[in-house]
Scaffold this motif. Structure first.
Motif, PDB file in Angstrom:
ATOM      1  N   ALA B  26       0.841  -1.196   0.000  1.00 34.76           N
ATOM      2  CA  ALA B  26       0.000   0.000   0.000  1.00 34.76           C
ATOM      3  C   ALA B  26       0.883   1.256   0.000  1.00 34.76           C
ATOM      4  N   LEU B  27       1.929   1.261   0.834  1.00 34.96           N
ATOM      5  CA  LEU B  27       2.826   2.421   0.885  1.00 34.96           C
ATOM      6  C   LEU B  27       3.527   2.621  -0.449  1.00 34.96           C
ATOM      7  N   PHE B  28       3.976   1.495  -1.041  1.00 31.81           N
ATOM      8  CA  PHE B  28       4.667   1.556  -2.333  1.00 31.81           C
ATOM      9  C   PHE B  28       3.724   2.146  -3.390  1.00 31.81           C
ATOM     10  N   GLY B  29       2.475   1.621  -3.419  1.00 36.02           N
ATOM     11  CA  GLY B  29       1.496   2.093  -4.405  1.00 36.02           C
ATOM     12  C   GLY B  29       1.185   3.565  -4.215  1.00 36.02           C
ATOM     13  N   LEU B  30       0.956   3.983  -2.954  1.00 34.04           N
ATOM     14  CA  LEU B  30       0.630   5.388  -2.685  1.00 34.04           C
ATOM     15  C   LEU B  30       1.796   6.306  -3.043  1.00 34.04           C
ATOM     16  N   ASN B  31       3.008   5.838  -2.723  1.00 37.67           N
ATOM     17  CA  ASN B  31       4.203   6.610  -3.081  1.00 37.67           C
ATOM     18  C   ASN B  31       4.266   6.801  -4.597  1.00 37.67           C
ATOM     19  N   GLY B  32       4.035   5.704  -5.329  1.00 37.47           N
ATOM     20  CA  GLY B  32       4.043   5.775  -6.798  1.00 37.47           C
ATOM     21  C   GLY B  32       2.975   6.737  -7.305  1.00 37.47           C
ATOM     22  N   LEU B  33       1.752   6.595  -6.735  1.00 35.11           N
ATOM     23  CA  LEU B  33       0.633   7.453  -7.162  1.00 35.11           C
ATOM     24  C   LEU B  33       0.929   8.931  -6.909  1.00 35.11           C
ATOM     25  N   VAL B  37       1.184  13.590  -9.541  1.00 36.56           N
ATOM     26  CA  VAL B  37       0.803  15.003  -9.437  1.00 36.56           C
ATOM     27  C   VAL B  37       1.979  15.889  -9.029  1.00 36.56           C
ATOM     28  N   ARG B  38       3.175  15.286  -8.866  1.00 28.71           N
ATOM     29  CA  ARG B  38       4.332  16.101  -8.457  1.00 28.71           C
ATOM     30  C   ARG B  38       5.373  16.111  -9.567  1.00 28.71           C
ATOM     31  N   PRO B  39       5.650  17.266 -10.177  1.00 28.05           N
ATOM     32  CA  PRO B  39       6.654  17.303 -11.234  1.00 28.05           C
ATOM     33  C   PRO B  39       8.056  17.037 -10.676  1.00 28.05           C
ATOM     34  N   PRO B  40       9.044  16.693 -11.499  1.00 30.98           N
ATOM     35  CA  PRO B  40       8.944  16.583 -12.963  1.00 30.98           C
ATOM     36  C   PRO B  40       8.240  15.294 -13.408  1.00 30.98           C
ATOM     37  N   PHE B  41       7.685  15.341 -14.632  1.00 30.40           N
ATOM     38  CA  PHE B  41       7.028  14.163 -15.189  1.00 30.40           C
ATOM     39  C   PHE B  41       7.887  13.601 -16.318  1.00 30.40           C
TER      40      PHE B  41
END
Lengths: 270, 261
Positions: B26-33, B37-41
């Motif tokens: 869950a932490l890994f997924g949330l970190n990835g998500l 919304v945070r640049p750079p992309f």
């Protein structure tokens, strides 16, 4: 046994704040104590070589300074600033000033050579792709590689060429601190000497502070101004690199001369 | 007595282990998500992942869908003809494909193809220090390697399932017309009459979840792989097995959410 007071490179000792200063650095993985209170100073614009046996914690030491591994205790000061107390952005800024040559090169095999070299520049949006490419070719020339190598893939290069490309990548952003993790491992002696020569040239040209870890004594003496030996997680000796082969410390002497008999007992399963 | 205690302790260890892995995931997924919304992309990495997951999976998903549609028509006609309910073949095929078989089979095929490749690529990068090298070159590996793949999985799988739905229905149609002797106009009419928007939309929503899960499993197991070639091999296996089981489990949960009244 430590001769801390002796100035590096004959420069006056009042040059005060070391570029890198480690105090009581400790790291444990499960039951295994890998770093057991490391104290080490590296003065600006000097090269420190850290020697030690396999599994003695040399790589962990570098990774702690880089921020890739979080130490359990101790302090890491760079230019007098304890990096462990900085917030994430400030730590990233410190890390941006450090270039690292990994043991096996760690080149990105999904990118061509020039993009590997220019990766840091592109990541920091400091240059357009065309500018980054031109800069990559310039840096490749500094490590003795032709412009045409830029379009090859890492897998198409020999071990020595991969090391050169990895060195080019480490110096491309002109860092003021350079780390070398076993730079000559896996190379033939002549190529090892060539890479050492390139490392010394690059460090001198950039005016960087360098820390190299190795167990290749010839390489240690070629690269280092100063040397330190890490054993059982502690720095047991420190002195000029020229004194490595006759340090007067029985542990260091056994290691540098590769003797089977001595105070270091290899941990073998019986 | 001791044996009983050991047994209970083993169950306890298993439950704690499962909780630990779930928390880490869950932490890994949330970190990835959070990096969406945070640049750079990294647009290039996203496009690369989209082509890898979407475009290169087209042949295998298309073949799976066509044959599944064909088998469905054949099987349902032999079953339904016993109750003189042959006319239900068309609706049975279209509902089964859009609601269930399109997303689930496409998900399983992509999990095998893409989940394994992702775990192997990221795992190799981990054991050869390439992930550490990214960090030293001012690049957050979660942002560069994981976030684009999670987004690409979420977008690519619904697109694949749209194609799988069409080809699945086409497969059923071909068998119904050529082998079972249905009238093509009536068959198509039955297909469209029984199909509701919700059937297709629920299937696509499932596909988006499955795509995200496939990428999450591939990235998580690759990112946390240890110990050379064997570790990468184990990560690859775990990624495919975990993604496949999760697809089937989430299929039930999502079906319950969409259709339970």
């Amino acid at each position: 046994m430590r001769d801390e007071a002796r100035p590096a490179n004959g420069s006056p000792a009042i040059a005060a704040v070391p570029k890198i200063r480690l105090r009581g650095l400790t790291k444990r993985f499960g039951d295994k104590l890998v770093l057991d209170g490391i104290d080490l100073d590296v003065m600006a614009r000097t090269s420190m070589v850290v020697i030690g046996g396999s599994g003695s914690g040399k790589s962990v030491l570098l990774k702690c300074i880089l921020g890739l591994i979080e130490p359990d205790a101790g302090s890491i000061e760079i230019d007098g600033q304890d990096v462990l107390k900085l917030d994430r952005e400030a730590r990233e800024a410190v890390r941006n000033r450090i270039g690292m040559l990994f043991q096996n090169g760690a080149l990105f095999d999904s990118l061509p050579v020039w993009e590997n070299v220019a990766f840091g520049l592109l990541a920091r949006h400091k240059a357009s792709r065309a500018e980054a490419r031109a800069r990559a070719i310039e840096v490749l020339a500094q490590v003795g590689l032709a412009a045409s190598v830029g379009d090859l893939w890492p897998a198409e290069l020999s071990g020595g060429m991969q090391k050169r490309v990895a060195l080019a990548r480490a110096i491309a952003a002109q860092p003021d601190i350079l780390f070398f993790d076993e730079p000559t491992t896996g190379l033939d002696p002549i190529m090892g000497a060539v890479i050492d020569g390139l490392i010394v040239d690059c460090v001198k040209r950039l005016g960087s502070t360098a820390v190299a870890i190795t167990h290749d004594m010839a390489s240690a003496r070629r690269i280092g101004d100063r040397a330190a030996m890490i054993h059982k997680g502690r720095i047991i000796w420190e002195g000029p690199a020229t004194a490595l082969m006759d340090s007067g410390n029985p542990v260091v002497d056994q290691f540098t001369h590769g003797r089977r008999e001595g105070p270091i007992q290899m941990e073998l399963r019986r | 007595m001791n044996a009983a205690l050991d047994f209970v302790a083993a169950i306890g260890r298993g439950v704690l282990g499962a909780c630990l892995v779930t928390g880490r995931l869950a932490l890994f997924g949330l970190n990835g998500l959070s990096h969406w919304v945070r640049p750079p992309f990294y647009g290039r990495m996203f496009l690369r992942a989209l082509i890898e997951i979407g475009y290169f999976s087209l042949p295998v998903v298309a073949l799976t869908a066509v044959f599944t549609g064909m088998v469905l028509a054949l099987q349902s006609s032999t079953g339904l003809s016993r109750f003189a309910a042959d006319s239900a073949v068309a609706s049975l095929v279209v509902l089964s494909v859009t609601r269930e078989l399109g997303p689930v089979l496409a998900g399983l095929m992509v999990a095998g193809r893409v989940g394994a490749a992702m775990a192997a690529e990221i795992g190799t990068m981990r054991v050869t220090d390439q992930i550490d090298a990214l960090t030293t070159l001012s690049t957050n590996p979660m942002k560069y390697l994981v976030a684009p793949r999670l987004l690409a999985g979420l977008i690519a799988l619904p697109l694949l399932v749209v194609i799988a739905d069409i080809l699945g229905v086409l497969g059923g149609f071909i068998i119904a017309i050529l082998k079972l002797g249905f009238n093509s106009g009536i068959y198509l009419n039955n297909t469209l009459n029984f199909l509701e928007t919700q059937d297709v939309v629920s299937g696509l929503a499932k596909a988006a979840v499955f795509g995200f899960l496939i990428s999450l499993m591939g990235c998580y197991h690759g990112y946390n792989s240890r110990g050379g070639a064997q570790g990468v091999g184990a990560a690859t296996t775990s990624a495919v097995v975990a993604a496949s089981v999760l697809i089937l489990a989430f299929d039930y949960v999502l079906t319950e959410l969409f259709f339970a009244r």
